[in-house]
Design a protein around this motif. Structure first.
Motif, PDB file in Angstrom:
ATOM      1  N   ALA A 178     -26.363  39.513   4.264  1.00 59.02           N
ATOM      2  CA  ALA A 178     -27.518  39.741   4.616  1.00 59.02           C
ATOM      3  C   ALA A 178     -27.957  41.190   4.646  1.00 59.02           C
ATOM      4  O   ALA A 178     -27.419  42.080   4.862  1.00 59.02           O
ATOM      5  CB  ALA A 178     -27.827  39.248   6.196  1.00 59.02           C
ATOM      6  N   GLY A 179     -29.497  41.383   4.348  1.00 60.59           N
ATOM      7  CA  GLY A 179     -29.949  42.674   4.425  1.00 60.59           C
ATOM      8  C   GLY A 179     -31.410  42.653   3.825  1.00 60.59           C
ATOM      9  O   GLY A 179     -31.713  41.713   3.104  1.00 60.59           O
ATOM     10  N   ILE A 180     -31.971  43.774   4.017  1.00 55.52           N
ATOM     11  CA  ILE A 180     -33.454  43.736   3.316  1.00 55.52           C
ATOM     12  C   ILE A 180     -33.264  43.943   1.728  1.00 55.52           C
ATOM     13  O   ILE A 180     -32.157  44.197   1.134  1.00 55.52           O
ATOM     14  CB  ILE A 180     -33.939  45.196   3.713  1.00 55.52           C
ATOM     15  CG1 ILE A 180     -33.462  46.385   3.103  1.00 55.52           C
ATOM     16  CG2 ILE A 180     -33.925  45.093   5.310  1.00 55.52           C
ATOM     17  CD1 ILE A 180     -34.176  47.372   3.594  1.00 55.52           C
ATOM     18  N   GLY A 181     -34.499  43.575   1.136  1.00 56.77           N
ATOM     19  CA  GLY A 181     -34.556  43.500  -0.218  1.00 56.77           C
ATOM     20  C   GLY A 181     -34.219  44.793  -0.892  1.00 56.77           C
ATOM     21  O   GLY A 181     -34.664  46.039  -0.432  1.00 56.77           O
ATOM     22  N   GLY A 182     -33.299  44.784  -2.039  1.00 56.12           N
ATOM     23  CA  GLY A 182     -32.921  46.015  -2.681  1.00 56.12           C
ATOM     24  C   GLY A 182     -32.089  46.778  -1.938  1.00 56.12           C
ATOM     25  O   GLY A 182     -31.556  47.976  -2.528  1.00 56.12           O
ATOM     26  N   GLY A 224     -35.184  32.613  -2.697  1.00 50.95           N
ATOM     27  CA  GLY A 224     -35.717  32.393  -1.383  1.00 50.95           C
ATOM     28  C   GLY A 224     -36.654  33.589  -1.059  1.00 50.95           C
ATOM     29  O   GLY A 224     -37.270  33.267  -0.053  1.00 50.95           O
ATOM     30  N   ALA A 225     -36.805  34.423  -1.530  1.00 51.35           N
ATOM     31  CA  ALA A 225     -37.908  35.486  -1.129  1.00 51.35           C
ATOM     32  C   ALA A 225     -39.244  35.262  -1.531  1.00 51.35           C
ATOM     33  O   ALA A 225     -40.228  36.001  -0.932  1.00 51.35           O
ATOM     34  CB  ALA A 225     -37.316  37.090  -1.775  1.00 51.35           C
ATOM     35  N   GLY A 226     -39.399  34.139  -2.226  1.00 49.75           N
ATOM     36  CA  GLY A 226     -40.940  33.806  -2.876  1.00 49.75           C
ATOM     37  C   GLY A 226     -41.441  32.750  -1.978  1.00 49.75           C
ATOM     38  O   GLY A 226     -40.627  32.176  -0.998  1.00 49.75           O
ATOM     39  N   THR A 227     -42.673  32.167  -2.459  1.00 54.30           N
ATOM     40  CA  THR A 227     -43.252  31.168  -1.946  1.00 54.30           C
ATOM     41  C   THR A 227     -42.546  29.967  -2.339  1.00 54.30           C
ATOM     42  O   THR A 227     -42.816  28.739  -1.725  1.00 54.30           O
ATOM     43  CB  THR A 227     -44.644  31.175  -2.221  1.00 54.30           C
ATOM     44  OG1 THR A 227     -44.845  31.204  -3.540  1.00 54.30           O
ATOM     45  CG2 THR A 227     -45.166  32.413  -1.548  1.00 54.30           C
ATOM     46  N   ARG A 228     -41.963  29.854  -3.458  1.00 57.03           N
ATOM     47  CA  ARG A 228     -41.359  28.496  -4.018  1.00 57.03           C
ATOM     48  C   ARG A 228     -40.027  28.768  -4.321  1.00 57.03           C
ATOM     49  O   ARG A 228     -39.602  29.030  -5.412  1.00 57.03           O
ATOM     50  CB  ARG A 228     -42.054  28.216  -5.331  1.00 57.03           C
ATOM     51  CG  ARG A 228     -43.610  27.688  -5.117  1.00 57.03           C
ATOM     52  CD  ARG A 228     -44.189  27.440  -6.255  1.00 57.03           C
ATOM     53  NE  ARG A 228     -45.504  26.902  -6.151  1.00 57.03           N
ATOM     54  CZ  ARG A 228     -46.640  27.632  -6.326  1.00 57.03           C
ATOM     55  NH1 ARG A 228     -46.457  29.118  -6.691  1.00 57.03           N
ATOM     56  NH2 ARG A 228     -47.835  27.348  -6.044  1.00 57.03           N
ATOM     57  N   ASP A 278     -27.266  33.324  -4.806  1.00 60.52           N
ATOM     58  CA  ASP A 278     -27.986  34.533  -4.477  1.00 60.52           C
ATOM     59  C   ASP A 278     -29.253  34.375  -4.075  1.00 60.52           C
ATOM     60  O   ASP A 278     -29.995  33.542  -4.417  1.00 60.52           O
ATOM     61  CB  ASP A 278     -28.076  35.279  -5.913  1.00 60.52           C
ATOM     62  CG  ASP A 278     -28.482  36.793  -5.840  1.00 60.52           C
ATOM     63  OD1 ASP A 278     -28.823  37.196  -6.892  1.00 60.52           O
ATOM     64  OD2 ASP A 278     -28.396  37.257  -4.646  1.00 60.52           O
ATOM     65  N   ASN A 279     -29.719  35.141  -3.039  1.00 57.92           N
ATOM     66  CA  ASN A 279     -30.999  35.133  -2.844  1.00 57.92           C
ATOM     67  C   ASN A 279     -31.695  33.967  -2.139  1.00 57.92           C
ATOM     68  O   ASN A 279     -32.747  33.144  -2.235  1.00 57.92           O
ATOM     69  CB  ASN A 279     -32.130  35.492  -4.016  1.00 57.92           C
ATOM     70  CG  ASN A 279     -33.413  35.772  -3.544  1.00 57.92           C
ATOM     71  OD1 ASN A 279     -33.876  36.420  -2.268  1.00 57.92           O
ATOM     72  ND2 ASN A 279     -34.178  36.018  -4.403  1.00 57.92           N
ATOM     73  N   ALA A 280     -30.831  33.585  -1.115  1.00 54.81           N
ATOM     74  CA  ALA A 280     -31.176  32.306  -0.358  1.00 54.81           C
ATOM     75  C   ALA A 280     -32.297  32.491   0.563  1.00 54.81           C
ATOM     76  O   ALA A 280     -32.264  33.379   1.300  1.00 54.81           O
ATOM     77  CB  ALA A 280     -29.866  31.567   0.211  1.00 54.81           C
ATOM     78  N   ALA A 334     -17.301  30.304  -1.818  1.00 52.28           N
ATOM     79  CA  ALA A 334     -19.022  30.664  -1.923  1.00 52.28           C
ATOM     80  C   ALA A 334     -19.370  32.001  -1.166  1.00 52.28           C
ATOM     81  O   ALA A 334     -18.772  32.248  -0.284  1.00 52.28           O
ATOM     82  CB  ALA A 334     -19.809  29.548  -1.406  1.00 52.28           C
ATOM     83  N   LEU A 335     -19.854  32.907  -2.120  1.00 51.38           N
ATOM     84  CA  LEU A 335     -20.663  33.763  -1.601  1.00 51.38           C
ATOM     85  C   LEU A 335     -21.990  33.882  -1.674  1.00 51.38           C
ATOM     86  O   LEU A 335     -22.784  33.506  -2.497  1.00 51.38           O
ATOM     87  CB  LEU A 335     -20.392  35.075  -2.654  1.00 51.38           C
ATOM     88  CG  LEU A 335     -18.963  35.706  -2.520  1.00 51.38           C
ATOM     89  CD1 LEU A 335     -18.861  36.995  -3.749  1.00 51.38           C
ATOM     90  CD2 LEU A 335     -18.638  36.603  -1.130  1.00 51.38           C
ATOM     91  N   VAL A 336     -22.583  34.297  -0.581  1.00 54.39           N
ATOM     92  CA  VAL A 336     -24.205  33.909  -0.140  1.00 54.39           C
ATOM     93  C   VAL A 336     -24.865  35.010   0.046  1.00 54.39           C
ATOM     94  O   VAL A 336     -24.446  35.796   0.886  1.00 54.39           O
ATOM     95  CB  VAL A 336     -24.474  32.601   0.736  1.00 54.39           C
ATOM     96  CG1 VAL A 336     -25.593  32.387   1.029  1.00 54.39           C
ATOM     97  CG2 VAL A 336     -23.600  31.596   0.450  1.00 54.39           C
ATOM     98  N   THR A 337     -26.084  35.411  -0.665  1.00 52.83           N
ATOM     99  CA  THR A 337     -26.662  36.761  -0.359  1.00 52.83           C
ATOM    100  C   THR A 337     -28.122  36.140   0.083  1.00 52.83           C
ATOM    101  O   THR A 337     -28.711  35.117  -0.327  1.00 52.83           O
ATOM    102  CB  THR A 337     -26.924  37.515  -1.261  1.00 52.83           C
ATOM    103  OG1 THR A 337     -27.824  36.953  -2.386  1.00 52.83           O
ATOM    104  CG2 THR A 337     -25.658  37.810  -1.993  1.00 52.83           C
ATOM    105  N   SER A 338     -28.580  36.885   1.118  1.00 52.45           N
ATOM    106  CA  SER A 338     -30.022  36.370   1.786  1.00 52.45           C
ATOM    107  C   SER A 338     -30.464  37.547   2.446  1.00 52.45           C
ATOM    108  O   SER A 338     -29.814  38.395   2.826  1.00 52.45           O
ATOM    109  CB  SER A 338     -29.820  35.051   2.746  1.00 52.45           C
ATOM    110  OG  SER A 338     -30.938  35.112   3.336  1.00 52.45           O
TER     111      SER A 338
END
Length: 1003
Positions: free
Chosen positions: A342-346, A375-379, A426-428, A446-450
């Protein structure tokens, strides 16, 4: 073993009799797994009277051993031989010897024998004789299957057993008299059942639960006292999520054994019942991975994006994550390893995860899966869509992928069982999006980023990733720019990474820009970043920090690149194809590809797959801000999105025309200025439609509230296969509802009428008749007011269909008459034929069976002019229904079979299921309950047009078939499930099922 029966040499003429014995007998083949027959090459040989065939069978079944005359007399006549039995045996042998090649039937030791090559071939493969016996081939195949199964190669073993079973051709030793034949018939029938049970057992080991239910239902009906088949059926039903039916099978079996034999079920069956009652977790999973189609080798996906060669720092995180992954791949293993970053974008979540995943590839030899969950978007990506892509990557055929999220997740876990696969999500968005995508089996990880910390993801190793330390940031900058340039300006380099907030993505973009400008110094870049108008506020504002970094990358683009970046970011959807991107940019495909690949090199665009490109969610937002700020010339954004819509509409109209040749709907769609793709093969057209479903529907939604509204509605109409096939029903319906709202707000009666017509189609497919009725009424009113004759005819047809669903057959007829008249006036013969078939159903409901058959056959005749289309299948379907009502069952089955073949070719899964249901109706009407149950099970496995209400119909019919077969408890379980579905939908059929469930009716 590629061919079950050895290939015959070229057919020879009468001079064969003069050939040497070995050559003359080279092509002999014999069959006992059915009628006793013989061939030389492709030429059948006469085998004589029943007693003569009995002699031939007795010799063949001894597999080369000599049978004495006395043994043959006993075989043919038993204890009551005729007075001239010995003479008869000699006569039969003499006649057979003349028919067969010389040296095949021999006399020795007072008896006879038939010698074939496959009975006397040694290790060298040589033999004096030649020929083959189907029984010998079946034995060899079964032995090879057992060896393959022992080595764990279940796919090959299953294929070998299927070959062996295919050698049976009806009743063994059919019409062969004598006690020996009777004994052998029973022996071979028993052996075949044992092979079937072994094959079914392997089916369940491989995860073929739903398909196995259909076959086992028919087998248990044919062999009601065979407990092993009952046990396999219970297990298949349980693994298919049908626990109540599984327990009902046990109850039926116990009652049957008590009534027929006065005994209890065997211990294994009782134990299985108890394990089902206790929901034993070990029952839920097959012991081998699911492989929907036997394959030569397992598919090993390698989907990880490329790791960066200049990965820097993060030592403690790399060690921590590698240790977790190592625990999953260890021999002793644990259930599953999950790490959530987990962490901020970028901040570098993806870079770190991909780096660690590449390092761990050796520990996961069965492959690596990757997806950007957006996951960072609206869809955000839908889990069921992701599971579909994963299953295909793991080798699952499209037709084997179920519709619902739960079924896909279960199949996904089954496919991964026994494999060691690493999954990078990625980007959940959140834990709910991730849970269905976790393997859940030992040996996988499993590796998950969010951007969010997933405290509610049970069992996950949580990792909070922060920005780089100043030392690490400088190392990364130096690796990209070069040691020489940084060493001379170290202080300036520290200023650069500090201005980037030590954010890895910002550092990478800034350093890459500098590396691409050899005339710049590090101090020049530091000075540019010092400009607060371009950087300061954004870099100090959390997520907005990434925007400043994107600004640096955008500023380094050449004018054509910048234009492509701005315009392509305008399009909604998870990604964009190369052809669609070319439409947005109004450029040739080759030039578009060069631009996109150059943007991939700058990290502003990602290559999702060959020929497909995507933006990171935040990059897309930045690109749109650039488009608004830098639009040149005026109106460029609207023109780009208009070309994209034109591209999709023109291409979808072409797909529609291929699938429905002759349909004039495509002539009445809104015109387009920009062209689309052209297809000559229907399968390629459907491939495009299904692969473009998400971006296409996103383009429709994005056009709401714009001047593109009418074209957007027509695009939705032209792509109706997305809902009729069941492939993208949910997304399609969501889009249709959005367009109804948008068109209503616009006041455009034509557009709203068509949007509501499309929504009516969706509701009819899913069986929501009451909602469909309201939408259809509004659609017709709007179409009439707009003088839209195409929509009015379509709406009239839909209203007639609704009346059919409601049993209002007399009310349906005027609507179909109106539709037919309008379509005939418009010259739309294929759609006219469809309405004729629907009119057939109305006449059928009113009792006019002859008229029903007549109208349906007229529909077939018209559709046949346009080839093997889906609508031709639907017209065969209509004829089949009418013929079944006329008790012309054989003809009805022929019509449904024609429909089924076409629907399968056109990937109409829901219509396939509905047709299986109709075939089951025919079999039940013809008093063939085993076949009825089998096809009803296939309908349940595929799904049906009509949604829950139709599923209730299938369950009701399945219950009736099972009841006739004596499986009363399982039948009642089906009826209870049907009643629940009917009650949820307020269906009148609920009363019928309640009556079936009453004790008096059950008795």
């Amino acid at each position: 073993m590629d061919d079950v029966v050895p290939r015959a040499p070229e057919q020879r003429g009468p001079e064969d009799a003069r050939q040497p014995a070995a050559e003359a007998s080279a092509a002999l083949r014999f069959s006992v797994l059915g009628p006793v027959r013989a061939w030389r090459g492709a030429q059948p040989l006469p085998t004589g009277s029943p007693q003569q065939r009995a002699l031939l069978a007795a010799l063949l079944l001894r597999e080369g051993r000599t049978a004495t005359a006395g043994e043959l007399i006993d075989a043919l006549w038993g204890d009551d031989p005729p007075s001239q039995a010995l003479a008869a045996v000699r006569t039969y042998a003499s006649r057979l010897r003349k028919v067969l090649s010389p040296g095949v039937l021999i006399s020795e030791s007072g008896g006879y024998a038939i010698r074939l090559a496959d009975q006397h071939t040694g290790s060298s493969g040589s033999s004096d004789m030649s020929g083959s016996l189907d029984l010998s081939l079946a034995q060899e195949l079964a032995a090879d299957a057992e060896k393959a199964r022992a080595t764990g190669d279940l796919c090959h073993a299953r294929a070998l057993l299927n070959k062996a079973l295919s050698l049976w051709d009806g009743e063994v030793l059919a019409s062969v008299p004598g006690p020996y034949a009777e004994t052998q018939r029973a022996r071979l029938d028993e052996w075949r059942l044992q092979l079937v049970e072994t094959r079914m057992d392997m089916d369940l080991e491989q995860g073929y639960h739903a398909g196995a239910v259909s076959e086992l239902t028919a087998l248990t009906a044919a062999h009601p006292l065979r407990e092993r088949l009952r046990e396999l059926l219970m297990l298949a039903l349980y693994r298919s999520g049908r626990q109540a039916e599984a327990l009902a099978v046990y109850a039926d079996t116990r009652r049957l054994l008590a009534d027929e034999l006065g005994v209890d079920p065997r211990p294994g069956l009782k134990e299985l019942q108890q394990r089902i009652l206790q929901a034993d977790p070990a029952l839920a999973e097959p012991s081998a991975p699911l492989t929907p189609e036997p394959a030569a080798a397992p598919v090993r996906p390698a989907q990880l994006p490329a790791t960066v060669p200049d990965f820097t720092g993060r030592t403690s995180f790399v060690s921590e994550l590698s240790e977790v992954l190592a625990s999953a791949s260890a021999a002793e293993g644990r259930v599953m390893a999950v790490s959530a970053l987990a962490g901020i974008g970028g901040v570098g979540k993806t870079t770190l995860a991909v780096h660690v995943a590449h390092q761990a590839r050796g520990a996961f030899p069965d492959g690596q899966l990757y997806v950007d969950l957006q996951g960072a978007g609206t869809r955000a990506a839908e889990p069921e869509t992701v599971l579909g892509a994963f299953l295909r990557a793991l080798g699952t055929a499209d037709e084997a992928i179920p519709d619902s999220l739960e079924e896909r997740a279960a199949l996904y876990r089954s496919v991964l069982d026994g494999r060691r696969v690493l999954v990078l999500l990625d980007n959940a968005r959140d834990a709910a999006q991730v849970r269905p995508l976790l393997p859940g089996t030992e040996g996988c990880a499993a590796l998950v980023t969010s951007r969010v910390r997933m405290v509610d993801l049970a069992g996950a190793q949580l990792v909070d990733l922060d920005v780089m330390s100043p030392e690490e940031a400088l190392q990364l900058f130096t690796k990209i720019v070069g040691e020489e340039r940084v060493a001379s300006e170290r202080e300036a380099a520290l200023d650069v990474v500090a201005a980037c907030g030590f954010l890895p993505l910002a550092i990478r973009i800034a350093a890459s820009r500098l590396a691409a400008r050899r005339t710049w110094t590090v101090s020049v870049l530091a000075a540019k970043l010092a400009d607060e108008r371009r950087r300061l506020d954004e870099l100090q504002a959390g997520d907005l920090a990434v925007k400043a970094t994107f600004e640096l990358g955008y500023g380094a683009l050449e004018p054509p690149q910048a234009r492509a970046f701005r315009l392509l970011g305008l399009a909604d959807g998870p990604d964009i194809s190369l052809a669609a991107a070319a439409a947005v940019l109004d450029l040739p495909v080759s030039e578009t590809e060069d631009l996109l690949e150059s943007l991939v090199d700058t990290s502003l665009v990602e290559s999702a797959a060959p020929g497909r490109y995507r933006f990171h969610d935040l990059v897309r937002l930045y690109a749109r801000a650039c488009a608004e700020r830098d639009e040149q010339p005026p109106g460029e954004r609207d023109a780009a999105l208009s070309r994209l819509l034109d591209f999709y509409l023109a291409t979808a109209a072409g797909v529609y025309a291929i699938e429905r040749p002759g349909d004039r709907l495509v002539d009445d769609l809104e015109g387009t200025e920009y062209g689309g793709l052209r297809f000559t093969v229907g399968s390629a057209a459907l491939d495009w439609l299904y692969s473009e479903a998400a971006p296409l529907l996103a383009c429709v939604r994005q056009s709401a509230g714009t001047e593109r509204l009418r074209r957007a509605v027509d695009l939705l109409w032209a792509s109706k296969d997305l809902t009729e096939s069941g492939a993208n029903s949910h997304q399609y319906e969501t889009t249709a509802r959005a367009m109804c709202e948008a068109t209503r707000a616009s006041g455009d009666a034509r557009a709203e009428g068509r949007a509501r017509t499309v929504l009516t189609d969706v509701l009819l497919v899913s069986g929501r008749i009451e909602q469909a009725e309201e939408e259809a009424r509004l659609a017709m009113e709007l179409a009439d007011s707009a003088q839209d004759t195409t929509a009015a005819s379509w709406g009239a047809n839909n209203r007639g269909l609704i009346c059919l669903h409601q049993g209002r057959y007399a009310d349906a007829k005027p609507f179909f008459d109106q539709a037919i008249a309008g379509l005939r006036a418009a010259g739309n013969r294929p759609f006219e034929a469809t309405s004729l078939c629907n009119l057939s159903r109305a006449h059928l409901g009113m009792g006019s069976i002859a008229k029903a058959v007549e109208f349906a056959k007229r529909g077939v005749a018209i559709h046949a002019e346009f080839g093997r289309t889906v609508r031709l299948a639907n017209s065969h379907y209509a004829v089949g229904i009418a013929l079944n009502r006329a008790d012309r069952h054989t003809e009805a089955l022929g019509q449904f079979s024609e429909a089924l073949g076409i629907l399968s070719d056109h990937r109409q899964r829901l219509w396939e299921g509905t047709t299986h249901f109709r075939i089951a109706e025919v079999h039940l009407a013809a008093r063939r309950p085993p076949q009825a149950a089998q096809h009803a099970e296939q309908a349940l496995a595929l799904g049906c047009i009509g949604g829950d209400r139709m599923r209730g119909n299938v369950l009701t019919l399945l219950g009736r078939a099972l009841s006739v077969l004596g499986q009363v408890d399982r039948a009642r379980a089906c009826w209870r499930d049907a009643l629940s579905l009917y009650e949820q939908n307020g269906a009148e059929e609920a009363d019928v099922v309640r009556a079936l469930l009453t004790p008096a009716k059950a008795a």
